[in-house]
Design a protein around this motif. Structure first.
Motif, PDB file in Angstrom:
ATOM      1  N   VAL A  85       0.802  -1.206  -0.244  1.00  0.00           N
ATOM      2  CA  VAL A  85      -0.353  -0.307   0.005  1.00  0.00           C
ATOM      3  C   VAL A  85       1.419   1.847  -0.140  1.00  0.00           C
ATOM      4  CG1 VAL A  85      -1.777   1.362   1.777  1.00  0.00           C
ATOM      5  CG2 VAL A  85      -1.325  -0.957   0.833  1.00  0.00           C
ATOM      6  N   ALA A  86       1.563   1.182   0.897  1.00  0.00           N
ATOM      7  CA  ALA A  86       3.354   2.018   0.932  1.00  0.00           C
ATOM      8  C   ALA A  86       3.245   2.520  -0.966  1.00  0.00           C
ATOM      9  CB  ALA A  86       4.122   2.112   1.914  1.00  0.00           C
ATOM     10  N   LEU A  87       4.071   1.565  -1.727  1.00  0.00           N
ATOM     11  CA  LEU A  87       4.437   1.495  -2.658  1.00  0.00           C
ATOM     12  C   LEU A  87       2.702   2.139  -3.856  1.00  0.00           C
ATOM     13  CD1 LEU A  87       6.503  -1.393  -3.037  1.00  0.00           C
ATOM     14  CD2 LEU A  87       7.051   1.606  -3.287  1.00  0.00           C
ATOM     15  N   ASP A  88       2.205   1.835  -3.590  1.00  0.00           N
ATOM     16  CA  ASP A  88       0.636   2.481  -4.397  1.00  0.00           C
ATOM     17  C   ASP A  88       0.464   3.464  -4.176  1.00  0.00           C
ATOM     18  OD1 ASP A  88       0.931  -0.124  -5.003  1.00  0.00           O
ATOM     19  OD2 ASP A  88      -0.999   0.120  -4.269  1.00  0.00           O
ATOM     20  N   LEU A  89       0.095   3.910  -2.385  1.00  0.00           N
ATOM     21  CA  LEU A  89       0.490   5.324  -2.398  1.00  0.00           C
ATOM     22  C   LEU A  89       1.489   6.368  -2.580  1.00  0.00           C
ATOM     23  CD1 LEU A  89      -0.665   5.173   1.228  1.00  0.00           C
ATOM     24  CD2 LEU A  89      -2.123   5.782  -0.659  1.00  0.00           C
ATOM     25  N   LEU A  90       2.966   6.214  -2.866  1.00  0.00           N
ATOM     26  CA  LEU A  90       3.563   7.258  -3.215  1.00  0.00           C
ATOM     27  C   LEU A  90       3.618   7.029  -4.814  1.00  0.00           C
ATOM     28  CD1 LEU A  90       6.705   5.898  -0.588  1.00  0.00           C
ATOM     29  CD2 LEU A  90       5.359   7.927  -0.782  1.00  0.00           C
ATOM     30  N   GLY A  91       3.662   6.200  -5.548  1.00  0.00           N
ATOM     31  CA  GLY A  91       3.574   5.821  -7.248  1.00  0.00           C
ATOM     32  C   GLY A  91       2.349   7.506  -7.725  1.00  0.00           C
ATOM     33  N   GLU A  92       0.922   6.758  -6.937  1.00  0.00           N
ATOM     34  CA  GLU A  92      -0.144   8.261  -6.417  1.00  0.00           C
ATOM     35  C   GLU A  92       0.648   9.559  -6.206  1.00  0.00           C
ATOM     36  OE1 GLU A  92      -2.837   7.759  -8.228  1.00  0.00           O
ATOM     37  OE2 GLU A  92      -2.825   5.499  -8.610  1.00  0.00           O
ATOM     38  N   LEU A  93       0.857   9.881  -5.383  1.00  0.00           N
ATOM     39  CA  LEU A  93       1.439  11.079  -4.997  1.00  0.00           C
ATOM     40  C   LEU A  93       3.091  11.370  -6.164  1.00  0.00           C
ATOM     41  CD1 LEU A  93       1.799  13.528  -3.310  1.00  0.00           C
ATOM     42  CD2 LEU A  93       3.600  12.359  -1.912  1.00  0.00           C
ATOM     43  N   ALA A  94       3.582  10.926  -6.879  1.00  0.00           N
ATOM     44  CA  ALA A  94       4.190  11.023  -7.403  1.00  0.00           C
ATOM     45  C   ALA A  94       3.915  11.275  -8.720  1.00  0.00           C
ATOM     46  CB  ALA A  94       5.658   9.883  -7.538  1.00  0.00           C
ATOM     47  N   LYS A  95       2.005  10.889  -8.973  1.00  0.00           N
ATOM     48  CA  LYS A  95       1.345  10.767 -10.472  1.00  0.00           C
ATOM     49  C   LYS A  95       0.971  12.673 -10.537  1.00  0.00           C
ATOM     50  CE  LYS A  95      -0.445   7.372 -11.062  1.00  0.00           C
ATOM     51  NZ  LYS A  95      -1.513   6.334 -11.074  1.00  0.00           N
ATOM     52  N   GLU A  96       0.784  12.752  -8.944  1.00  0.00           N
ATOM     53  CA  GLU A  96      -0.113  13.989  -8.839  1.00  0.00           C
ATOM     54  C   GLU A  96       0.932  15.191  -8.837  1.00  0.00           C
ATOM     55  OE1 GLU A  96      -3.626  15.780  -7.551  1.00  0.00           O
ATOM     56  OE2 GLU A  96      -3.291  13.734  -8.603  1.00  0.00           O
ATOM     57  N   ASN A 100       9.654  15.025  -6.152  1.00  0.00           N
ATOM     58  CA  ASN A 100       9.975  16.038  -5.869  1.00  0.00           C
ATOM     59  C   ASN A 100       9.113  15.789  -4.581  1.00  0.00           C
ATOM     60  OD1 ASN A 100       8.337  17.195  -7.663  1.00  0.00           O
ATOM     61  ND2 ASN A 100       8.847  19.404  -6.352  1.00  0.00           N
ATOM     62  N   LYS A 101       8.216  15.502  -4.436  1.00  0.00           N
ATOM     63  CA  LYS A 101       7.350  15.308  -3.807  1.00  0.00           C
ATOM     64  C   LYS A 101       7.568  14.256  -2.431  1.00  0.00           C
ATOM     65  CE  LYS A 101       4.465  19.207  -3.919  1.00  0.00           C
ATOM     66  NZ  LYS A 101       4.693  19.960  -2.541  1.00  0.00           N
ATOM     67  N   VAL A 102       7.899  12.640  -3.046  1.00  0.00           N
ATOM     68  CA  VAL A 102       8.018  11.841  -2.763  1.00  0.00           C
ATOM     69  C   VAL A 102       9.127  11.504  -2.518  1.00  0.00           C
ATOM     70  CG1 VAL A 102       8.648   9.455  -2.815  1.00  0.00           C
ATOM     71  CG2 VAL A 102       7.094  11.167  -4.229  1.00  0.00           C
ATOM     72  N   GLU A 103      10.472  12.716  -2.743  1.00  0.00           N
ATOM     73  CA  GLU A 103      11.888  13.274  -2.249  1.00  0.00           C
ATOM     74  C   GLU A 103      11.442  13.971  -0.649  1.00  0.00           C
ATOM     75  OE1 GLU A 103      14.517  14.579  -4.900  1.00  0.00           O
ATOM     76  OE2 GLU A 103      14.512  12.865  -6.093  1.00  0.00           O
ATOM     77  N   GLN A 169      12.526   0.809  -5.686  1.00  0.00           N
ATOM     78  CA  GLN A 169      11.932   1.960  -6.360  1.00  0.00           C
ATOM     79  C   GLN A 169      11.943   3.613  -6.140  1.00  0.00           C
ATOM     80  OE1 GLN A 169       8.112   0.488  -6.855  1.00  0.00           O
ATOM     81  NE2 GLN A 169       7.241   2.405  -7.300  1.00  0.00           N
ATOM     82  N   TYR A 170      12.708   3.980  -4.820  1.00  0.00           N
ATOM     83  CA  TYR A 170      12.739   5.293  -4.484  1.00  0.00           C
ATOM     84  C   TYR A 170      14.692   5.419  -4.007  1.00  0.00           C
ATOM     85  CZ  TYR A 170       8.083   6.268  -5.813  1.00  0.00           C
ATOM     86  OH  TYR A 170       6.779   5.859  -5.771  1.00  0.00           O
ATOM     87  N   ASN A 171      15.366   5.753  -4.529  1.00  0.00           N
ATOM     88  CA  ASN A 171      16.630   5.467  -3.538  1.00  0.00           C
ATOM     89  C   ASN A 171      16.977   6.782  -3.609  1.00  0.00           C
ATOM     90  OD1 ASN A 171      17.905   4.618  -7.587  1.00  0.00           O
ATOM     91  ND2 ASN A 171      17.341   3.222  -5.603  1.00  0.00           N
TER      92      ASN A 171
END
Length: 213
Positions: A85-96, A100-103, A169-171
């Motif tokens: 779920v965390a990966l999915d949420l981060l993926g949605e945040l990156a798309k939205e 840079n928001k994920v970082e 996925q997020y280095n």
């Protein structure tokens, strides 16, 4: 999976292979208080279950021998505190909102962890700070091994990464962890081997900063 007296022989073998990369049947026998025949039975069973694989080692003299290592299937037996779920949420945040928001989220996590652990480093000398960091990482499931090269230099080895899927996925997660360690220890740290870059473990070389620098 932690090394303690309550582990079965099977689990102990898996733990030894996790922390040593690979071992021969003789090396396993030397470390376990059982016969070589018993070790061979466990090896055969673990191979059948798809948890270990052999690698043939050619000897200068005599017959080749086999060294055993864990399979990807076996790696799933060890602590993994990530959630899809965390990966999915981060993926949605990156798309939205963009990567840079994920970082920024990982930066905020680093700041939160620093506030959480900085007090544990107060009034400690450098060796005790490094030891405290190893304890913190062990409690978080990283299966840490700590080696001392000198009074001012240590090697911290993490045999397990509970957030490996996130870090792959997020280095930026790895970069934030390194900077967190630097801040907590007031040290210069490099990472010559990393699980997310194809390594078998994460290795941090830690050196006390020169007060003059």
């Amino acid at each position: 999976m932690q090394p303690n007296a309550d582990l079965s022989t099977r689990d102990t073998i898996l733990h030894l292979l996790k922390t040593n990369d690979e071992l021969t049947a003789k090396e396993l026998t030397d470390r376990l208080d059982i016969t070589s025949i018993a070790v061979r039975r466990h090896i055969d069973a673990l191979e059948r279950d798809g948890l270990i694989e052999p690698r043939t080692i050619r000897q200068p003299m005599g017959r080749p021998t086999a060294a055993y290592h864990l399979t990807e299937r076996a790696d799933e037996l060890f602590p993994k505190k990530y959630n899809t779920v965390a990966l999915d949420l981060l993926g949605e945040l990156a798309k939205e909102s963009g990567e840079n928001k994920v970082e920024r989220l990982f930066e905020l996590r680093k700041e939160t962890l620093y506030k959480k652990y900085a007090g544990m480093m107060e009034d400690k000398d450098f060796p005790d700070k490094v030891s405290a960091l190893a304890d913190i990482q062990n409690e978080n499931g990283y299966m840490v091994e700590l080696q001392q090269n000198s009074e001012n230099e240590y090697v911290l080895i993490e045999h397990n990464c509970p957030i490996s899927q996130l870090a792959h996925q997020y280095n930026h997660a790895c970069r934030c962890e390194l900077r967190l360690f630097e801040s907590l220890l007031d040290a210069d740290i490099s990472c010559p081997e990393c699980l997310t870059k194809g390594g078998k473990k994460c290795v941090y070389r830690i050196r006390r900063r020169d007060p003059q620098s």
